[in-house]
Scaffold this motif. Structure first.
Motif, PDB file in Angstrom:
ATOM      1  N   VAL A   1      10.325  -1.700  10.550  1.00  0.00           N
ATOM      2  CA  VAL A   1      11.363  -3.110  11.051  1.00  0.00           C
ATOM      3  C   VAL A   1      11.446  -3.526   9.360  1.00  0.00           C
ATOM      4  N   ILE A   2      10.218  -3.850   9.267  1.00  0.00           N
ATOM      5  CA  ILE A   2      10.170  -3.925   7.884  1.00  0.00           C
ATOM      6  C   ILE A   2      10.441  -2.731   7.297  1.00  0.00           C
ATOM      7  N   PRO A   3      11.625  -3.228   5.757  1.00  0.00           N
ATOM      8  CA  PRO A   3      11.563  -2.255   4.761  1.00  0.00           C
ATOM      9  C   PRO A   3      10.497  -1.854   3.682  1.00  0.00           C
ATOM     10  N   LEU A   4      10.695  -1.244   3.046  1.00  0.00           N
ATOM     11  CA  LEU A   4       9.497  -0.483   2.430  1.00  0.00           C
ATOM     12  C   LEU A   4      10.408  -0.920   1.188  1.00  0.00           C
ATOM     13  N   ARG A   5       9.052  -1.695   0.557  1.00  0.00           N
ATOM     14  CA  ARG A   5       9.217  -1.838  -1.435  1.00  0.00           C
ATOM     15  C   ARG A   5       8.147  -2.243  -1.711  1.00  0.00           C
ATOM     16  N   ALA A   6       8.027  -2.106  -2.449  1.00  0.00           N
ATOM     17  CA  ALA A   6       6.988  -2.108  -3.854  1.00  0.00           C
ATOM     18  C   ALA A   6       7.529  -3.327  -4.156  1.00  0.00           C
ATOM     19  N   VAL A   7       6.480  -4.620  -3.990  1.00  0.00           N
ATOM     20  CA  VAL A   7       6.153  -5.625  -4.337  1.00  0.00           C
ATOM     21  C   VAL A   7       5.745  -6.119  -5.979  1.00  0.00           C
ATOM     22  N   SER A   8       5.039  -5.293  -6.097  1.00  0.00           N
ATOM     23  CA  SER A   8       4.279  -4.996  -8.125  1.00  0.00           C
ATOM     24  C   SER A   8       4.303  -3.547  -8.315  1.00  0.00           C
ATOM     25  N   THR A   9       4.426  -3.537  -9.067  1.00  0.00           N
ATOM     26  CA  THR A   9       4.810  -1.772  -9.368  1.00  0.00           C
ATOM     27  C   THR A   9       3.151  -1.533 -10.714  1.00  0.00           C
ATOM     28  N   ASP A  10       2.619  -2.311 -10.128  1.00  0.00           N
ATOM     29  CA  ASP A  10       0.722  -2.648 -10.644  1.00  0.00           C
ATOM     30  C   ASP A  10      -0.490  -1.652  -8.935  1.00  0.00           C
TER      31      ASP A  10
ATOM     32  N   LEU B   1       0.995  -1.174  -0.317  1.00  0.00           N
ATOM     33  CA  LEU B   1       0.304   0.642  -0.109  1.00  0.00           C
ATOM     34  C   LEU B   1       0.738   1.500   0.349  1.00  0.00           C
ATOM     35  N   ILE B   2       2.039   1.393   1.132  1.00  0.00           N
ATOM     36  CA  ILE B   2       2.426   2.889   0.680  1.00  0.00           C
ATOM     37  C   ILE B   2       3.552   3.064   0.247  1.00  0.00           C
ATOM     38  N   PRO B   3       3.992   2.197  -1.484  1.00  0.00           N
ATOM     39  CA  PRO B   3       5.030   2.124  -2.261  1.00  0.00           C
ATOM     40  C   PRO B   3       4.061   2.825  -3.145  1.00  0.00           C
ATOM     41  N   HIS B   4       2.733   2.512  -2.952  1.00  0.00           N
ATOM     42  CA  HIS B   4       1.653   3.586  -4.507  1.00  0.00           C
ATOM     43  C   HIS B   4       1.103   4.175  -3.593  1.00  0.00           C
ATOM     44  N   LYS B   5       1.660   4.987  -2.329  1.00  0.00           N
ATOM     45  CA  LYS B   5       0.725   5.967  -2.187  1.00  0.00           C
ATOM     46  C   LYS B   5      -0.955   5.450  -1.759  1.00  0.00           C
ATOM     47  N   VAL B   6      -1.040   4.838  -1.296  1.00  0.00           N
ATOM     48  CA  VAL B   6      -2.555   4.103  -1.277  1.00  0.00           C
ATOM     49  C   VAL B   6      -2.226   4.848   0.473  1.00  0.00           C
ATOM     50  N   LEU B   7      -3.748   5.658  -0.037  1.00  0.00           N
ATOM     51  CA  LEU B   7      -3.733   6.097   1.777  1.00  0.00           C
ATOM     52  C   LEU B   7      -4.330   5.485   2.759  1.00  0.00           C
ATOM     53  N   SER B   8      -4.274   6.487   3.739  1.00  0.00           N
ATOM     54  CA  SER B   8      -4.101   5.128   5.180  1.00  0.00           C
ATOM     55  C   SER B   8      -5.850   5.168   5.405  1.00  0.00           C
TER      56      SER B   8
END
Length: 271
Positions: A87-96, A22-29
């Motif tokens: 602790v969990i690093p920010l990473r985009a698992v999917s580009t979609d 969610l966060i990597p694609h700026k999906v709002l909280s």
């Protein structure tokens, strides 16, 4: 111990959903944190401070209405989620962004469902939803989706409509998964056969808001007198009730069946 492990595991899973999808694609909280974000955008107030202040009265209400254990478990979930997000690093698992919103919603729903099944919450709107489902037998995920959708709709005017729409999609998926796991609205019929009938009856009446029917019985082989207690509960109440029965009479025979439909007064306090 099992309950604490399940709460922590569910909270960590939510952390993965946020930081990897969610966060990597700026999906709002959504929820209380979403309201805090809106206030932080419109005013000089700190988002973190507003999030704490908005959650504080809900925790107090939860303490009064849902019990000390509920609030302590909720605090455990909040702390575990906060640590996981750090602790969990920010990473985009999917580009979609659409796939990320869907899979992020699924993982969030699984995590929230695990926490709810341990009679806890992740804070914010979850507490309001739990209070509402204590009064009426509504699907919990549907209530959360409705409340969060309002927040996301408002935030769309101030942040980004694409991100707001992706968030609405994620919230919808999360709500469906929560209902599939939590299943509070599913009813169960319990038939309890025990030697300690009066003690069992008092414990059930003290800890449940359901009616209890007490009948006399006799063991066909032992010819010993037994008490037969029957009650209908929600799926959400089963874990606590099993522990209660075991504490009163570990040798009690309990038959648990799923109930198709309930007619009449389901809650004892409705009389």
């Amino acid at each position: 111990m099992y309950r604490a492990i399940a709460i922590i595991a569910g909270s960590v899973l939510i952390g993965f959903a946020y930081n990897w999808f969610l966060i990597p694609h700026k999906v709002l909280s959504s929820g209380i944190s979403g309201i805090a974000m809106i206030i932080g955008i419109l005013t000089p107030a700190s988002t973190g401070t507003m999030n704490f202040l908005l959650n504080l009265p809900l925790l107090i209400i939860g303490f009064m209405k849902l019990g000390k254990r509920f609030v302590l478990h909720t605090l455990l979930s909040v702390v575990a989620l906060s640590i996981a997000l750090y602790v969990i690093p920010l990473r985009a698992v999917s580009t979609d962004p659409i796939l990320s919103a869907v899979f992020g919603g699924v993982l969030t729903g699984i995590g929230v469902g695990f926490v709810f099944r341990q009679s806890a919450s992740t804070g914010g709107f979850d507490i309001i939803a739990m209070l509402l489902t204590h009064k009426k037998e509504f699907p919990l995920g549907a209530i959360l989706s409705a409340m969060n959708a309002v927040v996301v709709f408002v935030s769309g005017f101030f942040v980004n409509w694409d991100a707001a729409l992706y968030t609405m999609l994620s919230i919808f998926v999360t709500g469906k998964v929560v209902d599939a796991i939590h299943t509070r609205h599913i009813k169960l019929t319990l038939t309890i056969i025990t030697r300690k009938g009066e003690e069992m009856k008092q414990q059930l009446l003290t800890n449940l808001v359901r009616g209890v029917t007490l009948m006399n019985g006799e063991g066909a082989y032992s010819r010993e007198d037994r008490k037969i207690l029957m009650t209908v509960i929600s799926r959400y109440e089963l874990a606590n009730l099993k522990q209660l029965i075991q504490s009163v009479d570990p040798e009690a025979f309990v038959n648990i069946t799923e109930t198709v439909e309930v007619m009449g007064l389901f809650r004892r306090d409705a009389y």
